[in-house]
Each structure stands twice: as structure tokens, then as C-alpha cells.
Scaffold this motif. Structure first.
Motif, PDB file in Angstrom:
ATOM      1  N   LYS A   1      -2.924   0.181  -4.136  1.00 21.36           N
ATOM      2  CA  LYS A   1      -2.755  -1.124  -3.511  1.00 21.36           C
ATOM      3  C   LYS A   1      -2.197  -2.113  -4.532  1.00 21.36           C
ATOM      4  CE  LYS A   1      -6.523  -0.511  -0.202  1.00 21.36           C
ATOM      5  NZ  LYS A   1      -7.759  -1.051   0.357  1.00 21.36           N
ATOM      6  N   ASP A   2      -1.345  -3.001  -4.027  1.00 21.63           N
ATOM      7  CA  ASP A   2      -0.767  -4.025  -4.873  1.00 21.63           C
ATOM      8  C   ASP A   2      -0.399  -5.187  -3.971  1.00 21.63           C
ATOM      9  OD1 ASP A   2       0.164  -5.267  -7.104  1.00 21.63           O
ATOM     10  OD2 ASP A   2       2.123  -4.307  -7.087  1.00 21.63           O
ATOM     11  N   THR A   3      -0.365  -6.370  -4.492  1.00 25.51           N
ATOM     12  CA  THR A   3       0.041  -7.524  -3.704  1.00 25.51           C
ATOM     13  C   THR A   3       1.005  -8.367  -4.521  1.00 25.51           C
ATOM     14  OG1 THR A   3      -1.852  -8.806  -4.513  1.00 25.51           O
ATOM     15  CG2 THR A   3      -2.137  -7.640  -2.442  1.00 25.51           C
TER      16      THR A   3
ATOM     17  N   VAL B   1       0.847  -1.189   0.000  1.00 28.18           N
ATOM     18  CA  VAL B   1       0.000   0.000   0.000  1.00 28.18           C
ATOM     19  C   VAL B   1       0.883   1.239   0.000  1.00 28.18           C
ATOM     20  CG1 VAL B   1      -1.757   1.305   1.228  1.00 28.18           C
ATOM     21  CG2 VAL B   1      -1.835  -1.183   1.268  1.00 28.18           C
ATOM     22  N   ILE B   2       0.698   2.076  -1.020  1.00 33.22           N
ATOM     23  CA  ILE B   2       1.347   3.379  -1.041  1.00 33.22           C
ATOM     24  C   ILE B   2       0.250   4.426  -0.931  1.00 33.22           C
ATOM     25  CG2 ILE B   2       2.779   5.011  -2.322  1.00 33.22           C
ATOM     26  CD1 ILE B   2       4.015   2.689  -3.790  1.00 33.22           C
ATOM     27  N   HIS B   3       0.358   5.288   0.056  1.00 34.90           N
ATOM     28  CA  HIS B   3      -0.598   6.378   0.216  1.00 34.90           C
ATOM     29  C   HIS B   3      -0.062   7.610  -0.516  1.00 34.90           C
ATOM     30  CE1 HIS B   3      -2.910   4.288   3.422  1.00 34.90           C
ATOM     31  NE2 HIS B   3      -1.742   3.707   3.619  1.00 34.90           N
ATOM     32  N   TYR B   4      -0.973   8.494  -0.863  1.00 38.54           N
ATOM     33  CA  TYR B   4      -0.571   9.684  -1.615  1.00 38.54           C
ATOM     34  C   TYR B   4      -1.352  10.893  -1.135  1.00 38.54           C
ATOM     35  CZ  TYR B   4       0.680  12.564  -5.667  1.00 38.54           C
ATOM     36  OH  TYR B   4       1.168  13.546  -6.487  1.00 38.54           O
TER      37      TYR B   4
ATOM     38  N   HIS C   1       8.082  -4.932   3.563  1.00 40.50           N
ATOM     39  CA  HIS C   1       6.985  -5.584   2.848  1.00 40.50           C
ATOM     40  C   HIS C   1       6.188  -4.651   1.943  1.00 40.50           C
ATOM     41  CE1 HIS C   1       7.524  -9.510   4.655  1.00 40.50           C
ATOM     42  NE2 HIS C   1       7.771  -8.895   5.799  1.00 40.50           N
ATOM     43  N   ASP C   2       6.189  -3.353   2.238  1.00 41.73           N
ATOM     44  CA  ASP C   2       5.427  -2.428   1.395  1.00 41.73           C
ATOM     45  C   ASP C   2       6.294  -1.750   0.341  1.00 41.73           C
ATOM     46  OD1 ASP C   2       3.276  -3.118   2.867  1.00 41.73           O
ATOM     47  OD2 ASP C   2       2.813  -1.117   3.623  1.00 41.73           O
ATOM     48  N   TRP C   3       7.608  -1.920   0.436  1.00 42.53           N
ATOM     49  CA  TRP C   3       8.463  -1.293  -0.578  1.00 42.53           C
ATOM     50  C   TRP C   3       9.632  -2.171  -1.013  1.00 42.53           C
ATOM     51  CZ3 TRP C   3       7.762   2.507  -3.854  1.00 42.53           C
ATOM     52  CH2 TRP C   3       8.864   2.945  -4.595  1.00 42.53           C
TER      53      TRP C   3
END
Length: 268
Positions: free
Chosen positions: A97-99, A2-5, A201-203
Motif C-alpha cells: 500500500k502507498d498513498t 494498492v499493488i497486490h501480489y 490512480h493505482d499506477w
């Protein structure tokens, strides 16, 4: 992943999970150099942080903080430009979102993490939940390994660094290192454990293809060693009287413990 913007400030960021969702990881901010420098001076002159670090200046000056922030802003320009373009594509929402362990939308792996500043959110927009006000409380960064397990100045260290640096972005054989620090006011809350978990885990995994990750801490820094262990780093060799300590930190040498990430599922 998850990247927020923040569409108002054009800033991408990562958010820690509960119970620390008020903590975010952001890039350095070119328009906040004085604020960043002041925060770094306060944190990095505190012996509870300074004496656990090896290479940061001590005493830490305002000029050190400003130079550090400027250098990071310059290094992060390219990846931030690409991220903004990606996040502002038509059809994308404010939260991406990406997995899985593949590049987002098939984009190539990158060679840098722009999410180096640990910030505590003090105020949010009640309508969108977007951070409006925050303070800098620490730093977390990924870099290609400096191979501290080899003697300083040795040919072994030089050759290991050269071979590692020549590998192209996304190569699973790249050995990465992770380093961090946190304001003493926020020690003992589990914040750094979740910050490490989030950045991995998110990057690091989905966007950098990080598969080999090491770190180290002074032998007497049990808090940092536990943070790594909670993120499935295993203790390797303890190198006795290994790391040179500056005179301002007391001089001499200190023993370090090498930590290596296994890539297994995290502890609950």
C-alpha cells in the motif's frame, strides 16, 4: 495505491474496487500464450468490439494473438522483475500500500504499465483470497500519445511524437494515451469505468507521474465516450471523417472524438 501480489505465481496485479472486486488487471503471462490468443481471437473478431477499433487486425488470427502476447511479455520483463524484487523485500506483506503522488518508497518513476490484461476471477483461495483461476476479458494500456489529432503521415504528428518520445520517464510534460477494449459479454456493467479509474490512480499517477492523458473514440462509440467522461475526461474536438478504416471494417474514414483527462477528482 494498492499493488497486490500472488506469491505462488510471482505475479503482481491490481484489483478493481467493489462492486467489481472479482476483476483484476495483470501483466501478460508467458506460460499462457495459447489461452491468451484464444481469448483475443474470440473478443477481437466480435463486430461489437472490432468495429470500434482502428488498428487491430480484422479478422483477428491466432497468430496475431500469439505475437501480441509475446511482444507484451518481452516489453514487461524489466518492470516485472523490478516489481517482484520490490514486493518480496523483507518486511513487505502480500499487499503493498502507498498513498500520494510520489514514487513508492522513493523509487524512480517508470515508463510503462505492466497491468494490461483485464481478467475476471473465477476461483480464489478461500484462505488468502488470492486468485486461483481467471479468464481474459479485455485489455487496457497506457502509451505515449500517437497524436491522432494531427493528420496521419503529417510533419506535425511526426514532430509531436518525436518531442514526446524524447522526454524522460516521469516528466510531467509527457502526453500519454489510454486505449481499451472489453468482451461484449461484460459490456454495460461499469467494469471498464473502474478499470480506467484503477489504472490511473493505482499506477499511472504514483508510478509514472502521468499528468497529461488523452484518448479518443469513434464518434458513434457512445459507450467508450461515457467511460472516459465518468473518469473526468472532457470532450474536445470532433474530427470529422478523420480516421482511416480498413477495408475489412468497411473502408473509408470515421469521425473521432478527442478526450482529455483533467486530473480532477472522479465522479462518485
Amino acid at each position: 495505491m494498492v499493488i497486490h501480489y500472488n506469491s505462488n505465481t510471482k505475479e503482481p496485479y491490481l484489483r478493481l474496487p467493489e462492486p467489481h472486486a472479482n476483476i483484476i488487471l495483470t501483466p501478460h503471462r508467458p506460460n499462457s500464450l495459447n489461452e491468451t490468443s484464444s481469448a483475443l481471437v474470440e473478443i477481437l473478431n466480435d463486430p461489437r468490439v472490432a468495429l470500434r477499433l482502428q488498428r487491430t487486425p480484422y479478422p483477428y488470427l491466432s497468430s496475431d494473438g500469439e505475437q501480441w502476447a509475446k511482444a507484451n511479455c518481452k516489453d514487461q520483463e524489466g518492470i516485472l522483475s523490478a516489481l517482484r524484487e520490490e514486493l518480496e523485500e523483507p518486511g513487505n506483506t502480500a499487499v503493498q500500500k502507498d498513498t500520494g503522488n510520489v514514487p513508492h518508497h522513493g523509487r524512480p518513476f517508470v515508463d510503462i504499465s505492466p497491468f494490461t490484461c483485464i481478467r475476471e476471477v473465477l476461483k480464489i483461495d478461500p484462505g488468502t483470497g488470492t486468485p486461483v483461476e481467471d479468464i481474459l476479458i479485455g485489455d487496457i494500456r497506457l502509451a505515449r500519445s500517437s497524436f491522432d489529432e494531427y493528420p496521419e503521415g503529417s510533419e506535425e504528428r511526426s514532430l509531436a511524437q518525436k518531442g514526446n518520445d524524447e522526454l524522460l520517464a516521469g516528466d510531467e510534460n509527457i502526453v500519454w494515451s489510454l486505449a481499451d477494449f472489453l468482451a461484449p459479454s461484460h459490456h454495460g456493467r461499469g467494469i471498464m469505468t473502474l478499470a480506467v479509474r484503477t489504472i490511473i490512480h493505482d499506477w499511472a499517477i504514483p508510478r509514472m507521474n502521468v499528468r497529461r492523458l488523452k484518448s479518443w473514440a469513434f464518434e458513434d462509440n457512445e459507450g467508450s465516450l461515457r467511460v472516459f467522461e465518468k473518469n473526468n475526461f472532457i470532450r474536445g474536438h470532433t474530427l470529422k471523417d478523420w480516421a482511416l478504416v480498413t477495408e475489412s471494417r468497411g473502408g473509408g474514414k470515421k469521425s473521432i472524438v478527442l478526450m482529455e483527462w483533467t486530473g480532477e477528482d472522479d465522479d462518485e
